[in-house]
Design a protein around this motif. Structure first.
Motif, PDB file in Angstrom:
ATOM      1  N   ASN A   1     -46.445 105.213  95.817  1.00 52.38           N
ATOM      2  CA  ASN A   1     -46.791 105.658  94.466  1.00 52.38           C
ATOM      3  C   ASN A   1     -46.778 107.178  94.374  1.00 52.38           C
ATOM      4  O   ASN A   1     -46.868 107.868  95.397  1.00 52.38           O
ATOM      5  CB  ASN A   1     -48.198 105.161  94.104  1.00 52.38           C
ATOM      6  CG  ASN A   1     -48.215 103.708  93.663  1.00 52.38           C
ATOM      7  OD1 ASN A   1     -47.555 103.336  92.693  1.00 52.38           O
ATOM      8  ND2 ASN A   1     -48.970 102.884  94.380  1.00 52.38           N
TER       9      ASN A   1
ATOM     10  N   GLY B   1     -43.995 103.664  92.401  1.00 57.26           N
ATOM     11  CA  GLY B   1     -44.778 103.400  91.190  1.00 57.26           C
ATOM     12  C   GLY B   1     -45.561 104.636  90.811  1.00 57.26           C
ATOM     13  O   GLY B   1     -45.335 105.735  91.322  1.00 57.26           O
ATOM     14  N   GLU B   2     -46.512 104.401  89.915  1.00 58.86           N
ATOM     15  CA  GLU B   2     -47.261 105.524  89.338  1.00 58.86           C
ATOM     16  C   GLU B   2     -48.495 105.836  90.184  1.00 58.86           C
ATOM     17  O   GLU B   2     -48.666 106.942  90.681  1.00 58.86           O
ATOM     18  CB  GLU B   2     -47.637 105.052  87.941  1.00 58.86           C
ATOM     19  CG  GLU B   2     -48.376 105.983  87.091  1.00 58.86           C
ATOM     20  CD  GLU B   2     -48.595 105.342  85.723  1.00 58.86           C
ATOM     21  OE1 GLU B   2     -47.642 104.790  85.134  1.00 58.86           O
ATOM     22  OE2 GLU B   2     -49.740 105.393  85.247  1.00 58.86           O
ATOM     23  N   GLY B   3     -49.338 104.843  90.340  1.00 54.60           N
ATOM     24  CA  GLY B   3     -50.572 105.024  91.113  1.00 54.60           C
ATOM     25  C   GLY B   3     -51.279 103.689  91.206  1.00 54.60           C
ATOM     26  O   GLY B   3     -50.983 102.772  90.432  1.00 54.60           O
ATOM     27  N   PRO B   4     -52.202 103.563  92.141  1.00 56.43           N
ATOM     28  CA  PRO B   4     -52.897 102.293  92.324  1.00 56.43           C
ATOM     29  C   PRO B   4     -53.696 101.885  91.086  1.00 56.43           C
ATOM     30  O   PRO B   4     -54.233 102.746  90.377  1.00 56.43           O
ATOM     31  CB  PRO B   4     -53.852 102.580  93.486  1.00 56.43           C
ATOM     32  CG  PRO B   4     -53.396 103.866  94.097  1.00 56.43           C
ATOM     33  CD  PRO B   4     -52.667 104.615  93.048  1.00 56.43           C
ATOM     34  N   GLY B   5     -53.773 100.581  90.854  1.00 57.64           N
ATOM     35  CA  GLY B   5     -54.668 100.036  89.830  1.00 57.64           C
ATOM     36  C   GLY B   5     -55.896  99.440  90.512  1.00 57.64           C
ATOM     37  O   GLY B   5     -56.163  99.733  91.697  1.00 57.64           O
TER      38      GLY B   5
ATOM     39  N   PRO C   1     -50.322  98.859  97.982  1.00 58.55           N
ATOM     40  CA  PRO C   1     -49.652  99.105  96.704  1.00 58.55           C
ATOM     41  C   PRO C   1     -49.152  97.813  96.038  1.00 58.55           C
ATOM     42  O   PRO C   1     -48.753  96.876  96.725  1.00 58.55           O
ATOM     43  CB  PRO C   1     -48.446  99.962  97.118  1.00 58.55           C
ATOM     44  CG  PRO C   1     -48.127  99.503  98.500  1.00 58.55           C
ATOM     45  CD  PRO C   1     -49.449  99.135  99.134  1.00 58.55           C
ATOM     46  N   PHE C   2     -49.170  97.801  94.745  1.00 54.08           N
ATOM     47  CA  PHE C   2     -48.586  96.706  93.954  1.00 54.08           C
ATOM     48  C   PHE C   2     -49.004  95.320  94.467  1.00 54.08           C
ATOM     49  O   PHE C   2     -48.156  94.519  94.889  1.00 54.08           O
ATOM     50  CB  PHE C   2     -47.052  96.823  93.918  1.00 54.08           C
ATOM     51  CG  PHE C   2     -46.558  97.813  92.882  1.00 54.08           C
ATOM     52  CD1 PHE C   2     -46.569  97.499  91.519  1.00 54.08           C
ATOM     53  CD2 PHE C   2     -46.093  99.060  93.268  1.00 54.08           C
ATOM     54  CE1 PHE C   2     -46.112  98.406  90.564  1.00 54.08           C
ATOM     55  CE2 PHE C   2     -45.639  99.979  92.322  1.00 54.08           C
ATOM     56  CZ  PHE C   2     -45.647  99.640  90.956  1.00 54.08           C
TER      57      PHE C   2
ATOM     58  N   HIS D   1     -41.351  99.895  84.317  1.00 52.83           N
ATOM     59  CA  HIS D   1     -42.487  99.550  85.174  1.00 52.83           C
ATOM     60  C   HIS D   1     -42.813  98.073  84.942  1.00 52.83           C
ATOM     61  O   HIS D   1     -42.783  97.609  83.799  1.00 52.83           O
ATOM     62  CB  HIS D   1     -43.692 100.433  84.796  1.00 52.83           C
ATOM     63  CG  HIS D   1     -44.785 100.381  85.812  1.00 52.83           C
ATOM     64  ND1 HIS D   1     -45.611  99.290  85.956  1.00 52.83           N
ATOM     65  CD2 HIS D   1     -45.188 101.285  86.745  1.00 52.83           C
ATOM     66  CE1 HIS D   1     -46.478  99.533  86.925  1.00 52.83           C
ATOM     67  NE2 HIS D   1     -46.240 100.734  87.423  1.00 52.83           N
TER      68      HIS D   1
ATOM     69  N   GLU E   1     -55.168  97.302  93.752  1.00 48.42           N
ATOM     70  CA  GLU E   1     -54.646  98.151  94.823  1.00 48.42           C
ATOM     71  C   GLU E   1     -55.767  99.003  95.408  1.00 48.42           C
ATOM     72  O   GLU E   1     -55.870  99.192  96.622  1.00 48.42           O
ATOM     73  CB  GLU E   1     -53.529  99.056  94.278  1.00 48.42           C
ATOM     74  CG  GLU E   1     -52.254  98.304  93.894  1.00 48.42           C
ATOM     75  CD  GLU E   1     -52.346  97.565  92.566  1.00 48.42           C
ATOM     76  OE1 GLU E   1     -53.223  97.942  91.756  1.00 48.42           O
ATOM     77  OE2 GLU E   1     -51.561  96.632  92.342  1.00 48.42           O
TER      78      GLU E   1
HETATM   79  N1  URA Z   1     -48.975 100.125  89.298  1.00 51.09           N
HETATM   80  C1  URA Z   1     -48.420 101.137  90.006  1.00 51.09           C
HETATM   81  O1  URA Z   1     -47.746 102.004  89.459  1.00 51.09           O
HETATM   82  N2  URA Z   1     -48.632 101.147  91.327  1.00 51.09           N
HETATM   83  C2  URA Z   1     -49.334 100.221  91.959  1.00 51.09           C
HETATM   84  O2  URA Z   1     -49.463 100.303  93.192  1.00 51.09           O
HETATM   85  C3  URA Z   1     -49.888  99.182  91.201  1.00 51.09           C
HETATM   86  C4  URA Z   1     -49.694  99.146  89.876  1.00 51.09           C
END
Ligand code: URA
Length: 250
Positions: free
Chosen positions: A145, A104-108, A117-118, A219, A111
């Motif tokens: 991520n 993925g892109e990065g934690p929200g 993650p996710f 995504h 997370e």
């Molecule tokens: N979106 C992401 O790209 N990564 C995550 O871990 C959570 C949401």
């Protein structure tokens, strides 16, 4: 190169030069001060054979670590400004030698709060998507991520934040050795393929990362915003699974 190695090479050259011309030249009279290079050393670990692959170099700084040692190092990271605003670092989770590495892109928000993650709404959808093709983070996947710390207000991670973090993901891939990689969304797809990617145009295509088949797809957050994307995303997943099954049957 570190200062000690530079000094050794300098001394060797100085000796060879003195031997060659019979005296120590004036320019070698004093000794320069050597410093360690600050740049990360890179080495090519493999080159893809065909297709839309990139000859990717992998940082050597973490090679030799176990996934636990690497993730412990990620947890201590302060390489970019995201370290100042995060609550938790999110290195990733899943199994060794996974069938699939999901990126993925990065934690929200969720997370960042849980260090996993996710795990928010998009994560619930991601788990359902993976389950539909027989995948899950507890048995056969690893989820990571591009950046391991939450960008404030869920903005896209900046190029320098992605660059600061990327050697961690490279090393995760090197250690985990996934059979295939599924990139969720534009940021992950572009960073892994090294190409500019429009997800609407290139989703479901196969690329390569150091010999590992890579597919960019939507995504899960995009699917939550636009239901119409669920059908093409499902077609991507079926195609991805078919390729994975083929790999496993060879
Ligand atoms: N979106 C992401 O790209 N990564 C995550 O871990 C959570 C949401």
């Amino acid at each position: 190169m570190n200062a000690k190695d530079k000094h050794t090479i300098y001394t060797l050259l100085k000796t060879a030069d003195a031997y060659e011309c019979g005296f120590i030249r004036e320019k070698f009279a004093g000794e320069p001060v050597f410093g360690d290079d600050t740049e990360t050393n890179h080495t090519v670990v493999s080159t893809p054979s065909t297709g839309s692959g990139t000859a990717t170099t992998v940082s050597t700084e973490n090679l030799g670590l176990t996934i636990e040692e690497l993730n412990a190092k990620i947890l201590r990271c302060t390489r970019c400004g995201l370290a100042r605003t995060r609550n938790n670092v999110v290195p990733g989770m899943g199994v060794m030698n996974p069938q699939v590495l999901v990126i993925g892109e990065g934690p929200g928000y969720d997370e960042d709060m849980q260090g996993l993650p996710f795990v928010g709404k998009a994560g619930v959808l991601l788990d359902r998507m993976l389950a539909a093709i027989g995948l899950d983070r507890k048995t056969n996947c690893y989820i990571a991520n591009i950046v391991k710390c939450r960008p404030p207000e869920n903005r896209n991670p900046l190029p320098d934040e992605q660059a600061a973090c990327f050697s961690f993901l490279e090393t995760q891939i090197h250690i985990l050795k996934p059979k295939m990689i599924l990139c969720m969304g534009k940021i992950a797809s572009e960073k892994i393929t090294g190409q500019s990617i429009s997800i609407n145009q290139r989703h479901g295509e196969f690329f390569e990362y150091n010999g590992i088949p890579v597919m960019p797809t939507y995504h899960p957050s995009a699917l939550l915003r636009n239901e119409e994307l669920k059908r093409p995303a499902w077609e991507d997943l079926k195609k991805f699974k078919k390729y994975l099954d083929q790999l496993n049957s060879n």
